[in-house]
Design a protein around this motif. Structure first.
Motif, short mmCIF file in Angstrom:
data_model
loop_
_atom_site.label_atom_id
_atom_site.label_comp_id
_atom_site.label_asym_id
_atom_site.label_seq_id
_atom_site.Cartn_x
_atom_site.Cartn_y
_atom_site.Cartn_z
N GLY A 33 -8.78 0.79 -6.59
CA GLY A 33 -10.43 0.70 -6.13
C GLY A 33 -10.61 -0.58 -6.16
O GLY A 33 -12.03 -0.36 -4.95
N ASP A 34 -10.04 -1.34 -6.28
CA ASP A 34 -11.09 -3.03 -5.53
C ASP A 34 -9.86 -3.48 -4.74
O ASP A 34 -10.05 -4.46 -4.62
CB ASP A 34 -10.78 -4.27 -6.69
N GLY A 35 -8.96 -2.14 -4.32
CA GLY A 35 -8.73 -2.90 -2.65
C GLY A 35 -7.32 -3.61 -2.42
O GLY A 35 -6.44 -3.80 -1.58
N ALA A 36 -6.74 -3.87 -4.32
CA ALA A 36 -5.35 -4.44 -4.17
C ALA A 36 -4.04 -3.56 -3.84
O ALA A 36 -3.95 -2.05 -4.86
CB ALA A 36 -5.66 -4.54 -5.69
N ALA A 37 -3.13 -3.75 -3.57
CA ALA A 37 -1.51 -3.43 -3.48
C ALA A 37 -1.30 -3.27 -5.06
O ALA A 37 -1.03 -4.50 -5.62
CB ALA A 37 -1.12 -3.49 -2.18
N PRO A 41 0.80 -0.87 0.31
CA PRO A 41 0.10 -0.05 0.20
C PRO A 41 1.16 1.14 -0.36
O PRO A 41 1.98 1.56 0.84
CB PRO A 41 -0.69 0.12 1.25
N ARG A 56 -12.57 -4.31 0.91
CA ARG A 56 -13.41 -3.66 -0.04
C ARG A 56 -14.31 -2.44 1.07
O ARG A 56 -14.67 -1.37 1.29
CB ARG A 56 -14.22 -3.46 -0.88
N LEU A 96 -4.39 4.84 3.91
CA LEU A 96 -5.22 3.35 4.32
C LEU A 96 -6.57 4.19 3.87
O LEU A 96 -7.73 3.38 3.39
CB LEU A 96 -4.99 2.14 5.12
N SER A 97 -6.80 4.66 5.28
CA SER A 97 -7.81 5.37 5.08
C SER A 97 -8.80 6.64 4.16
O SER A 97 -9.24 7.17 4.63
CB SER A 97 -8.14 5.62 6.94
N SER A 98 -7.47 6.37 4.33
CA SER A 98 -7.95 7.76 2.75
C SER A 98 -7.91 7.80 1.58
O SER A 98 -8.45 8.35 0.52
CB SER A 98 -6.26 9.45 2.87
N GLY A 99 -8.00 6.77 0.93
CA GLY A 99 -8.31 6.58 0.02
C GLY A 99 -7.93 6.21 -1.27
O GLY A 99 -7.23 5.95 -1.95
N SER A 151 -13.36 2.73 6.74
CA SER A 151 -12.37 3.27 7.60
C SER A 151 -12.69 4.79 7.30
O SER A 151 -12.08 5.63 8.05
CB SER A 151 -11.11 2.37 7.44
N PHE A 161 -9.24 10.77 -0.70
CA PHE A 161 -9.55 10.14 -2.65
C PHE A 161 -10.13 8.65 -2.82
O PHE A 161 -10.36 7.98 -1.87
CB PHE A 161 -7.66 9.98 -2.53
N HIS A 162 -10.83 8.87 -4.34
CA HIS A 162 -11.13 7.70 -3.99
C HIS A 162 -10.84 7.14 -6.06
O HIS A 162 -9.86 8.38 -6.39
CB HIS A 162 -12.83 7.62 -4.90
N LEU A 186 -4.26 1.83 -2.19
CA LEU A 186 -4.75 0.58 -2.42
C LEU A 186 -5.58 1.28 -3.65
O LEU A 186 -6.37 2.75 -4.17
CB LEU A 186 -5.72 0.02 -1.94
#
Lengths: 447, 188
Positions: A196-200, A171, B148, A188-191, B154, A240-241, A194
């Protein structure tokens, strides 16, 4: 030229050459002095002397990079560093990224053990040429990842420098500056850590831009082949997203292996575009059908409304040249305000692409009035032109293993005029300028 | 589900061969029946391989238990922080960090361990690959969907922290959603 003592040229020759150069410049119209006076005699060259001040200055953390045997490419690439004023006291501090320290592979052993995990090092300038290692106190130890690229800028516009680190296969880190030289890692909590699908992802290079003109800075990170580069759209307040899919970035960047990245408004429509350096790491990939090429073409992503399109085919012959590119920096070759591009490429000369064909009147370059001090890094420049907002931040680092010239370049669109230019410096000082004509350099006095 | 732990297998089989093979060879040299010697060797190797498999699977179950314990610890710490958030909004940031660590099965401190296992050939969901995979590489019990959801939670919590306040309803909603985050059931 060597020092006076060691020079083989007599001083009279030096003067003659300088005079000749000055005369030629005047004749060619490059110099607009009213009277033709002989140039002042050049100063005698000083003898440059560098001494190793590492230990005396207090830089004691070892930059580990894998195992002593260096079995993998990544173990030989090293880590980046930056001068930057993290505590906003007007002098340059130092940040050094770090990677893991691994043992060599023992005979018959499948893996290697980790002797120590990666740690960054933050050295605060005491103002007397020595530095205090305040890594732990500042919260910048790094958490054990393999840092590739770092960009320092005031991302949340609160008057101090934040840090964004692209990590390889881990990450990414976003360090929010909480004042008094302390940082909090909120990736992590900022978005922005990772996809969008949560992958490093395999973070390589970084660009910071205001993609959609909402005056909130966005982040762009390049990645390995068969994994898209990621555009993190800012929501404000360091949140962020992942907007890679919705903007078309994901589809256009999926195939190449990408490194350096810069945001340039290459088509001068007052909406920033992206230039990306590409190239694979394994020459052997050419032998595998359908797996991509070692020498790849660089990529231009042009912004068209809310999406991007591949602008490379229309960006001139310079973007048809393949190579195994890595670094990318933006500068100005001829002083014509155009953004020229410098790419590094493996086992070849660098590739220098001159920008031709733009309208000079549409460019506005914002530059420091004199040699920039520590507070120019992180300065944020907002421009209002033709009813559109554009924002840029003066970065230390970014891209990949490269540093662009320390100016902010804006394209003003059809109007060729900026109604308002606002410069916010780290520390909070603000300067405002109005009705600035395009085709010019706005020189800003740095506090 | 398949697990590959190459290093111990290679070392232990080499050790077994070093013990069993000379015994079998010695039997042949002493005029013994080669087929019988082969049976001895095979029986010894298979027996030890079976024991090794038990050990590998036990370690794998143990690893899963450790990860589940990490998740419950992070969840518990996040819930504790949410309890304090009603009177101390700064605790929301703390909760956000614990929820983020839940999402990644332990956060930045566990990431190098997971990478080390992956580099050593140990994959917990090795047959679950490609763009439609349920799990990220190396993850044990938190699938992509749960990850996700936890990351979104979070972020929501961190946004409340930055706002400097959260209503009782907002905190209760985060508590509910955090409590509902479910890792894969045992023996998935």
């Amino acid at each position: 030229m060597r020092s006076e003592r060691g020079s083989r040229l007599p001083r009279v020759s030096t003067r003659a050459i300088a005079f000749l150069a000055g005369s030629l410049a005047a004749l060619s119209g490059c110099e607009r002095s009213e009277s033709v006076a002989p140039p002042a005699p050049p100063l005698p060259p000083a003898r440059p002397i560098y001494v190793d001040a590492t230990a005396a200055a207090g830089l004691g953390t070892v930059t580990w990079c894998g195992s002593p045997a260096k079995e993998h490419l990544l173990e030989s690439t090293g880590s980046g560093a930056a001068f930057l004023d993290l505590d906003a006291d007007g002098d340059d501090d130092i940040l050094v990224l770090g990677a893991w320290r691994l043992s060599d592979r023992a005979p018959g052993e499948g893996g290697r053990s980790i002797l120590s995990r990666g740690s960054f090092a933050y050295y605060r300038n005491r103002g007397d040429g020595t530095f205090a290692d305040e890594t732990e106190r500042a919260g910048l130890a790094g958490g054990g990842s393999w840092g590739n690229a770092v960009a320092a800028g005031d991302v949340d516009s609160d008057g101090d420098l934040d840090l964004y680190v692209a990590n390889d296969s881990n990450p990414n880190y976003l360090y929010r500056n909480e004042g008094e030289g302390r940082f909090r890692e909120i990736g992590l909590s900022s978005g922005a850590a990772l996809s969008g699908d949560g992958a490093a992802q395999a973070g390589m290079g970084i660009a910071v831009l205001d993609f959609d003109g909402d005056r909130i800075l966005d982040l762009f990170v390049t990645h390995f082949a068969e994994d898209h580069s990621t555009l993190y759209r800012g929501e404000g307040g360091l949140f962020f997203h992942d907007a890679s899919a919705v903007t078309g970035v994901a589809k256009l960047t999926y195939a190449p292996l990408s490194w350096g990245a810069e945001s340039i408004d290459i088509d001068q429509d007052a909406a920033p575009d992206l230039v990306i350096a590409n190239g694979h790491i394994y020459p052997q990939i050419d032998e595998s059908a359908g797996a991509g090429k070692y020498r790849q073409r660089n990529l231009v992503l042009l912004q068209r409304g809310p999406r991007v399109v591949d602008g490379s085919p229309d960006a001139g012959p310079g973007f048809e040249i393949p190579g195994s590119f890595r670094g990318l920096a933006v500068g100005d070759l001829e002083g014509d305000l155009d953004p020229d591009l410098l790419f590094t490429r493996i086992d070849e000369t660098p590739l220098l692409l001159r920008f031709d064909g733009a309208e000079r009147r549409r460019w506005l370059v914002v530059a420091p009035e004199s040699v920039p001090g520590a507070r120019w890094i992180g300065a944020r420049i907002d421009v209002q032109a033709g009813g559109r907002s554009q924002s840029r931040v003066i970065l230390s680092g970014g891209s990949y293993a490269s540093q662009s010239s320390l100016v902010a370049r804006f394209a003003l669109g059809e109007s060729g005029r900026a109604e308002r230019v606002t410069v916010r410096f780290p520390g909070g000082e603000i300067r405002e300028y109005t009705e600035i004509e395009g085709g010019s350099v706005l020189r800003v006095r740095v506090p | 589900m398949r697990s590959t732990i190459r290093v111990p297998i290679a070392i232990l089989i080499a050790a077994v061969v070093a013990i069993v093979a000379p015994v079998a060879a010695s039997m042949i040299q002493k005029g013994g029946d080669p087929a019988q010697a082969h049976d001895v060797a095979r029986h010894g190797l298979v027996t030890i391989y079976g024991s090794l498999a038990d050990s590998i699977l036990a370690n794998k179950r143990c690893e899963e238990d450790v990860v589940r314990a990490i998740l419950e610890m992070e969840r518990g710490l996040a819930l504790g922080a949410l309890d304090r958030a009603a009177t101390n909004p700064a605790a929301l940031a703390e909760a956000a960090e614990h929820i983020a660590s839940f999402s990644t099965e332990g956060g930045a401190t566990v990431e190098p361990i997971r990478n080390r296992l992956l580099a050593g050939g140990h994959h917990h969901n090795a047959d679950d690959t490609g763009p439609d995979a349920m799990y990220d590489s190396g993850y044990v019990v938190v699938d992509r969907k749960t990850k996700r959801m936890a990351l979104d939670l979070s972020k929501e919590c961190a946004q409340l922290a930055q706002a400097g306040a959260a209503s009782a309803d907002e905190i209760a909603k985060i508590r509910r959603e955090l409590a509902s985050l479910a890792p894969a059931p045992k023996g998935k």
